[in-house]
Enzyme design. Sequence first.
Site, PDB file in Angstrom:
ATOM      1  N   TYR A 139      -0.554  16.323  16.054  1.00 45.47           N
ATOM      2  CA  TYR A 139      -1.895  16.830  15.770  1.00 45.47           C
ATOM      3  C   TYR A 139      -2.686  17.111  17.043  1.00 45.47           C
ATOM      4  O   TYR A 139      -3.666  17.838  17.022  1.00 45.47           O
ATOM      5  CB  TYR A 139      -2.680  15.840  14.895  1.00 45.47           C
ATOM      6  CG  TYR A 139      -2.103  15.654  13.503  1.00 45.47           C
ATOM      7  CD1 TYR A 139      -0.977  16.334  13.102  1.00 45.47           C
ATOM      8  CD2 TYR A 139      -2.702  14.791  12.595  1.00 45.47           C
ATOM      9  CE1 TYR A 139      -0.429  16.160  11.846  1.00 45.47           C
ATOM     10  CE2 TYR A 139      -2.171  14.614  11.330  1.00 45.47           C
ATOM     11  CZ  TYR A 139      -1.036  15.295  10.956  1.00 45.47           C
ATOM     12  OH  TYR A 139      -0.513  15.125   9.715  1.00 45.47           O
ATOM     13  N   LYS A 185      12.452   9.443  13.353  1.00 47.92           N
ATOM     14  CA  LYS A 185      13.507  10.430  13.074  1.00 47.92           C
ATOM     15  C   LYS A 185      14.350  10.507  14.336  1.00 47.92           C
ATOM     16  O   LYS A 185      14.501  11.553  14.980  1.00 47.92           O
ATOM     17  CB  LYS A 185      12.833  11.769  12.705  1.00 47.92           C
ATOM     18  CG  LYS A 185      13.753  12.811  12.142  1.00 47.92           C
ATOM     19  CD  LYS A 185      14.191  12.528  10.717  1.00 47.92           C
ATOM     20  CE  LYS A 185      15.143  13.620  10.252  1.00 47.92           C
ATOM     21  NZ  LYS A 185      15.878  13.256   9.041  1.00 47.92           N
ATOM     22  N   ASP A 217      12.896  10.133   6.195  1.00 55.26           N
ATOM     23  CA  ASP A 217      13.331  10.622   4.880  1.00 55.26           C
ATOM     24  C   ASP A 217      13.792   9.462   3.995  1.00 55.26           C
ATOM     25  O   ASP A 217      13.467   9.406   2.799  1.00 55.26           O
ATOM     26  CB  ASP A 217      14.412  11.711   5.009  1.00 55.26           C
ATOM     27  CG  ASP A 217      15.368  11.476   6.172  1.00 55.26           C
ATOM     28  OD1 ASP A 217      15.232  10.438   6.855  1.00 55.26           O
ATOM     29  OD2 ASP A 217      16.252  12.320   6.397  1.00 55.26           O
ATOM     30  N   ASP A 241       0.696  10.016   8.106  1.00 50.89           N
ATOM     31  CA  ASP A 241      -0.202  10.770   7.235  1.00 50.89           C
ATOM     32  C   ASP A 241       0.469  10.965   5.874  1.00 50.89           C
ATOM     33  O   ASP A 241      -0.102  10.696   4.815  1.00 50.89           O
ATOM     34  CB  ASP A 241      -0.487  12.124   7.916  1.00 50.89           C
ATOM     35  CG  ASP A 241      -1.623  12.890   7.251  1.00 50.89           C
ATOM     36  OD1 ASP A 241      -2.182  12.393   6.248  1.00 50.89           O
ATOM     37  OD2 ASP A 241      -1.954  13.988   7.725  1.00 50.89           O
TER      38      ASP A 241
END
Length: 350
Positions: A139, A185, A217, A241
């Site tokens: 972000y 990840k 995931d 988020d």
Amino acid sequence: MAYKITSLAGDGIGPEIMASGIKILEAIAAKYNHTFEIESHPFGGAGIDAAGDPIPPETLKSCQNADAILLGAIGGPKWDNAPKRPEDGLLALRKALGLFANIRPIQVPSSITHLSPLKKEIVENTDFVVVRELTGGLYFGEPKHWDDVAAVDSLTYTRVEIERIIEKAFEIASTRNKKVTSVDKANVLASSKLWRKIAEEVASRHPDITLEHLYVDAAAMLMIQRPTTFDVIVTENLFGDILSDEASVITGSLGMLPSASHAENGPSLYEPIHGSAPDIANQNIANPMSMISSVSMMLRQSFSLFKEADAIDAATTRTMQAGFLTADLGGNTSTTDFTNEVLKQIEGGE
Ligand code: NAD
């Protein structure tokens, strides 16, 4: 002792649930002999209306001088096309105060397990905390730009940013069930490889706490399949988020959930996780639980008033167990009646 609190009621249902939160604070002050000096300021859409700025200078100054900040909610269709948006005020406040750690507890009280979209036997006894990094990652990373043929966002994290948020997660886990799930990840992302390395380093300093790693995931699936297996989840900004919003639906209503945002130094911010709910504003039907629980988190985490926070939590549990539920939970108790019942429980409780 006196505690300085800045109250930012904001927009939509913000003022209605803030009124509940302040009544609860007044009851705690009276019962336990504390002084809460509450200063109210316009913020978000209310700031735009009052001073042409979602975070007027006086509002920011009050927040910077406070011991803690309580926020209702901001935004609404009235300001959707305004040159300055209410949400800009929240981003500016987080940046000005360096609020890097967002904490969202997810609990499903037994009185409302039937309202979860998940089966009762899956959600029963769910009790975990999502710790989201709030001021780094995709972000904020540069370069960031787009045109008609290409776009770029940058996922950047420094050691300092990763270490402090993972330390925060371990600190929280040390007061709970002593398990941290670090979500990344690392099979694909360079930032996640550093994240995982630092998570291991932090874990080596906390031998009493178990660290597990999950790819984001897998974490998204497990949160729905086996939510009771989590204690503290820590993750970067974007993953946090998404995962914290996924976690919020487990309870059955956004109106239940509080959050805290902490800086390294200075005041913390406490707020419901939901928005300003313009569809139900000014009808006295909003669920004030998210705000009352934010007040309880503030007492516990900013002021170390544990007995007082326990009294609030016990009072809300008894209120819901007695069948007082707002419309979002399938009941017909109004915002003010729910609040009055909690006040009665606080006054009459141990
Ligand atoms: P929302 O969270 O305001 O509402 C989503 C749904 O949940 C609505 O049906 C609403 O009625 C319900 N709901 C939310 N809180 C409730 C409560 N306490 N009791 C009962 N029901 C409740 O999300 P939205 O409708 O997408 O957004 C409305 C506005 O809020 C937008 O302007 C958005 O930008 C803003 N927003 C602000 C914040 C914040 O203040 N931190 C966060 C998210 C959205």
